[in-house]
Write an enzyme that holds these catalytic residues in place. Structure first.
Site, short mmCIF file in Angstrom:
data_model
loop_
_atom_site.label_atom_id
_atom_site.label_comp_id
_atom_site.label_asym_id
_atom_site.label_seq_id
_atom_site.Cartn_x
_atom_site.Cartn_y
_atom_site.Cartn_z
N ASN A 8 70.24 8.78 -48.58
CA ASN A 8 69.22 8.19 -47.72
C ASN A 8 69.85 6.99 -47.02
O ASN A 8 70.09 5.96 -47.64
CB ASN A 8 68.02 7.75 -48.59
CG ASN A 8 66.98 6.98 -47.80
OD1 ASN A 8 67.02 6.92 -46.58
ND2 ASN A 8 66.04 6.37 -48.52
N TRP A 9 70.13 7.16 -45.75
CA TRP A 9 70.82 6.10 -45.01
C TRP A 9 69.89 4.94 -44.65
O TRP A 9 70.34 3.91 -44.19
CB TRP A 9 71.44 6.67 -43.73
CG TRP A 9 72.70 7.45 -43.97
CD1 TRP A 9 73.16 7.96 -45.15
CD2 TRP A 9 73.68 7.81 -42.98
NE1 TRP A 9 74.36 8.61 -44.95
CE2 TRP A 9 74.70 8.53 -43.63
CE3 TRP A 9 73.80 7.60 -41.60
CZ2 TRP A 9 75.83 9.04 -42.96
CZ3 TRP A 9 74.91 8.11 -40.93
CH2 TRP A 9 75.91 8.81 -41.60
N LYS A 10 68.59 5.15 -44.82
CA LYS A 10 67.61 4.11 -44.45
C LYS A 10 67.86 3.68 -43.00
O LYS A 10 68.26 4.51 -42.19
CB LYS A 10 67.67 2.94 -45.44
CG LYS A 10 67.57 3.44 -46.89
CD LYS A 10 67.40 2.36 -47.90
CE LYS A 10 67.30 2.97 -49.30
NZ LYS A 10 67.03 1.98 -50.35
N HIS A 99 58.69 7.02 -49.89
CA HIS A 99 59.70 6.08 -50.40
C HIS A 99 59.04 4.71 -50.62
O HIS A 99 58.17 4.31 -49.85
CB HIS A 99 60.85 5.96 -49.40
CG HIS A 99 62.03 5.24 -49.98
ND1 HIS A 99 62.07 3.87 -50.11
CD2 HIS A 99 63.19 5.69 -50.50
CE1 HIS A 99 63.21 3.52 -50.69
NE2 HIS A 99 63.91 4.62 -50.93
N GLU A 101 59.95 1.86 -49.99
CA GLU A 101 60.04 0.95 -48.83
C GLU A 101 58.97 1.27 -47.80
O GLU A 101 58.46 0.37 -47.13
CB GLU A 101 61.46 1.02 -48.24
CG GLU A 101 62.46 0.31 -49.15
CD GLU A 101 63.87 0.85 -49.10
OE1 GLU A 101 64.20 1.61 -48.17
OE2 GLU A 101 64.65 0.52 -50.02
N GLU A 171 62.35 6.78 -58.41
CA GLU A 171 63.12 5.61 -57.98
C GLU A 171 62.39 4.34 -58.44
O GLU A 171 61.46 3.88 -57.76
CB GLU A 171 63.25 5.57 -56.46
CG GLU A 171 63.97 6.76 -55.87
CD GLU A 171 64.60 6.41 -54.52
OE1 GLU A 171 65.82 6.52 -54.42
OE2 GLU A 171 63.88 6.01 -53.59
N GLY A 177 68.75 -0.97 -54.61
CA GLY A 177 69.53 -1.98 -53.91
C GLY A 177 69.86 -3.22 -54.72
O GLY A 177 70.31 -4.23 -54.18
N SER A 209 70.34 2.39 -57.19
CA SER A 209 71.66 1.88 -57.55
C SER A 209 72.58 2.93 -58.18
O SER A 209 73.36 2.62 -59.08
CB SER A 209 71.54 0.65 -58.46
OG SER A 209 70.91 -0.42 -57.77
N GLY A 230 71.12 5.53 -51.93
CA GLY A 230 70.97 4.69 -50.74
C GLY A 230 72.32 4.13 -50.31
O GLY A 230 73.12 4.82 -49.67
N GLY A 231 72.58 2.88 -50.68
CA GLY A 231 73.78 2.17 -50.22
C GLY A 231 75.07 2.96 -50.35
O GLY A 231 75.90 2.98 -49.43
P1 13P Z 1 70.22 2.27 -53.46
O1 13P Z 1 71.05 3.44 -53.90
O2 13P Z 1 70.82 1.48 -52.35
O3 13P Z 1 69.76 1.46 -54.64
O4 13P Z 1 68.87 2.90 -52.82
C1 13P Z 1 68.17 3.87 -53.51
C2 13P Z 1 67.15 4.45 -52.62
O5 13P Z 1 66.16 3.80 -52.31
C3 13P Z 1 67.34 5.81 -52.11
O6 13P Z 1 66.19 6.31 -51.51
#
Ligand code: 13P
Length: 246
Positions: A8-10, A99, A101, A171, A177, A209, A230-231
């Protein structure tokens, strides 16, 4: 069950990020022995601006494509929104819905998430329905109650699903993050709880993470059917290591 490793590149990535996709595609096509295995599904959910060009250029190259959100309606007067049908038209096969967020930034409640998941199915996409508790909720001993409530409220109605695939992503909000992750025991017990709620056939991803350093341990946990990353999905080298861990 085939593991699914999803990135997920956000809100990250400009056209230049194509070089990362190039590396990933190369790894998937023999450049990295473990990451090239075809008994692993690999999905990338880039920002909407990059979905169509990437999905077109890298179609059938060992990487699946997805959106990060969709509207509940197929079309209409919803400035700035994107429908599931548009994502499918752009080459997506999946879409993330609910999600944390989006739940936090856009006030999306379970009923909105459910409408989005149903929209995904309507458009022929596989929804990835996200659930997870906050730090306060976990510390209060409420994690299962919260996740159970989110599942009950956010999963598409059974009559809209039929024999279609739905993916669930657990999640924990406090692990996103932050570099923090639950213990493997806590991941195991939540995934087993979710397994009980959604039945034996659904893939249940862990997200929060996930890194090359912890992926192997997390992916080995019972009922963990993959990862939502994510990251660490933004850098092809890290993402490839996580795929290889699967
Ligand atoms: P991180 O891997 O950056 O913690 O993000 C997880 C995430 O929200 C994937 O949707």
């Amino acid at each position: 069950m085939t593991p699914l490793i999803a990135g997920n590149w956000k809100m990250n990535g400009l056209a230049a990020a194509r070089v990362e996709v190039d590396r990933l595609v190369e790894a998937r096509n023999g450049g990295h022995q473990a990451a090239a295995r075809d008994d692993i599904d690999v999905l990338v959910c880039p920002p909407a601006t990059l979905l169509a060009p990437f999905a077109a250029e890298f179609a059938e190259k060992g990487v699946l494509w997805g959106g990060q959100d969709c509207h509940g309606s197929a079309s209409g007067a919803h400035t700035g929104d994107i429908s599931a049908e548009m994502l499918a038209d752009a080459g997506a096969g999946f879409v993330i819905v609910g999600h944390s967020e989006r739940r936090a930034d856009h006030g999306e409640g379970d009923n909105v998430v459910k409408a989005k998941a149903e929209a995904a199915l309507r458009a022929g996409l596989t929804p990835i329905v996200c659930v997870g508790e906050t730090k306060d909720q976990r510390e209060a001993g409420d994690a299962e109650r919260v996740v159970g409530g989110q599942l009950a409220g956010s999963m598409p109605a059974p009559e809209t699903v039929g024999d279609r695939e739905i993916v669930i992503a657990y999640e924990p909000v406090w692990a996103i993050g932050t570099g923090l992750t639950p213990t493997l025991d806590d991941i195991a017990s939540m995934h087993s709880f979710i397994r009980g709620a959604v039945g034996p056939t659904r893939r249940i991803l862990y997200g929060g993470s996930v890194k090359p350093t912890n992926a192997k341990d997390i992916l080995r946990v019972d009922h963990v059917g993959g990862a939502l990353v994510g990251g660490a999905s933004l850098k092809a080298d890290d993402f490839i290591e996580i795929i290889a861990a699967a």
